[in-house]
Scaffold this motif. Sequence first.
Motif, PDB file in Angstrom:
ATOM      1  N   GLY A  28       0.796  -1.222   0.000  1.00 51.19           N
ATOM      2  CA  GLY A  28       0.000   0.000   0.000  1.00 51.19           C
ATOM      3  C   GLY A  28       0.827   1.270   0.000  1.00 51.19           C
ATOM      4  N   PHE A  29       0.104   2.388  -0.127  1.00 50.34           N
ATOM      5  CA  PHE A  29       0.676   3.738  -0.095  1.00 50.34           C
ATOM      6  C   PHE A  29      -0.131   4.514   0.929  1.00 50.34           C
ATOM      7  CE2 PHE A  29       1.282   7.888  -2.724  1.00 50.34           C
ATOM      8  CZ  PHE A  29       2.343   8.266  -1.910  1.00 50.34           C
ATOM      9  N   PHE A  30       0.517   5.012   1.978  1.00 53.37           N
ATOM     10  CA  PHE A  30      -0.194   5.575   3.114  1.00 53.37           C
ATOM     11  C   PHE A  30       0.335   6.963   3.466  1.00 53.37           C
ATOM     12  CE2 PHE A  30      -0.382   1.003   3.418  1.00 53.37           C
ATOM     13  CZ  PHE A  30      -1.716   0.757   3.725  1.00 53.37           C
ATOM     14  N   ASP A  31      -0.584   7.816   3.957  1.00 51.48           N
ATOM     15  CA  ASP A  31      -0.203   9.098   4.531  1.00 51.48           C
ATOM     16  C   ASP A  31      -0.838   9.215   5.906  1.00 51.48           C
ATOM     17  OD1 ASP A  31      -2.885   9.779   4.145  1.00 51.48           O
ATOM     18  OD2 ASP A  31      -2.482  11.025   2.377  1.00 51.48           O
ATOM     19  N   ALA A  32      -0.780  10.375   6.502  1.00 50.60           N
ATOM     20  CA  ALA A  32      -1.269  10.551   7.871  1.00 50.60           C
ATOM     21  C   ALA A  32      -2.756  10.233   8.012  1.00 50.60           C
ATOM     22  CB  ALA A  32      -0.983  11.969   8.351  1.00 50.60           C
ATOM     23  N   GLU A  33      -3.501  10.378   6.918  1.00 54.54           N
ATOM     24  CA  GLU A  33      -4.946  10.139   6.968  1.00 54.54           C
ATOM     25  C   GLU A  33      -5.329   8.691   6.703  1.00 54.54           C
ATOM     26  OE1 GLU A  33      -6.821  12.646   7.956  1.00 54.54           O
ATOM     27  OE2 GLU A  33      -4.978  13.828   8.036  1.00 54.54           O
ATOM     28  N   GLY A  34      -4.394   7.900   6.236  1.00 55.27           N
ATOM     29  CA  GLY A  34      -4.696   6.499   5.908  1.00 55.27           C
ATOM     30  C   GLY A  34      -4.166   6.158   4.524  1.00 55.27           C
ATOM     31  N   VAL A  35      -4.991   5.469   3.728  1.00 56.70           N
ATOM     32  CA  VAL A  35      -4.581   5.103   2.375  1.00 56.70           C
ATOM     33  C   VAL A  35      -4.472   6.348   1.527  1.00 56.70           C
ATOM     34  CG1 VAL A  35      -5.187   3.799   0.294  1.00 56.70           C
ATOM     35  CG2 VAL A  35      -5.634   2.822   2.562  1.00 56.70           C
TER      36      VAL A  35
END
Length: 231
Positions: free
Chosen positions: A221-228
């Motif tokens: 996956g690719f994730f940031d502070a908000e989720g996906v």
Amino acid sequence: MTTTLITGANKGLGYETARRLVEAGHTVYVGARDVRRGEEAAARLGARFVQLDITDEESVQAAADFVTKDAGRLDVLVNNAGIVGVRKPIGETSGADMRRTFETNVFGAVRVTRSFLPLLEAGTESVVVNVASGLGSLAATNDPDRIEYTVASLDYTSSKTALVMVNSQYAKAYPGIRFNAVDPGYTATDLNGNSGHNTVEEGADIIVRMALIGPDGPTGGFFDAEGVAAW
């Protein structure tokens, strides 16, 4: 004890990630090109230093040999080291410029991952975190409401897009290892002249979170502070 290697860990996001993982009880190897800076950072952190230039095959293999002898396995690999690129107008960016940026941001991550795969496979719950960027997201860079839309860069942005795909391919090839790419957001580091609106502590949150995922955590996956993260 969990054994972790972080590339580019003598400053910025890499250093903060190392600090937090040492705090979490990991044995952390601080990977850095510069011996003095790397040793000083490792001493401050209570970590181990390993000289590592991700653009140099012999340096990467020597680092893998060192960790093999020192620890015998690797549980967490954080491919953090990267460069901002040439900062030229798109029409003036050459093939040589692109190659230089990809040499670090893409080929470097592949070099390190390939050399450390035997150590990662020796573990039972191994994790790889590839530090990408929202600037590598087609969705973000084409959304006028996002800051990524305002950035014109041919080499850096495309290198981070490539890294997300590299992450995806490794995840499919090695289902026993959890591979995830992350976007720390626009973080104030030397890479952008400390102009980012996120603090280093905020930017490192998603890196640390994905480094600490359990055996049932996501992969590919690719994730940031908000989720996906949109890609």
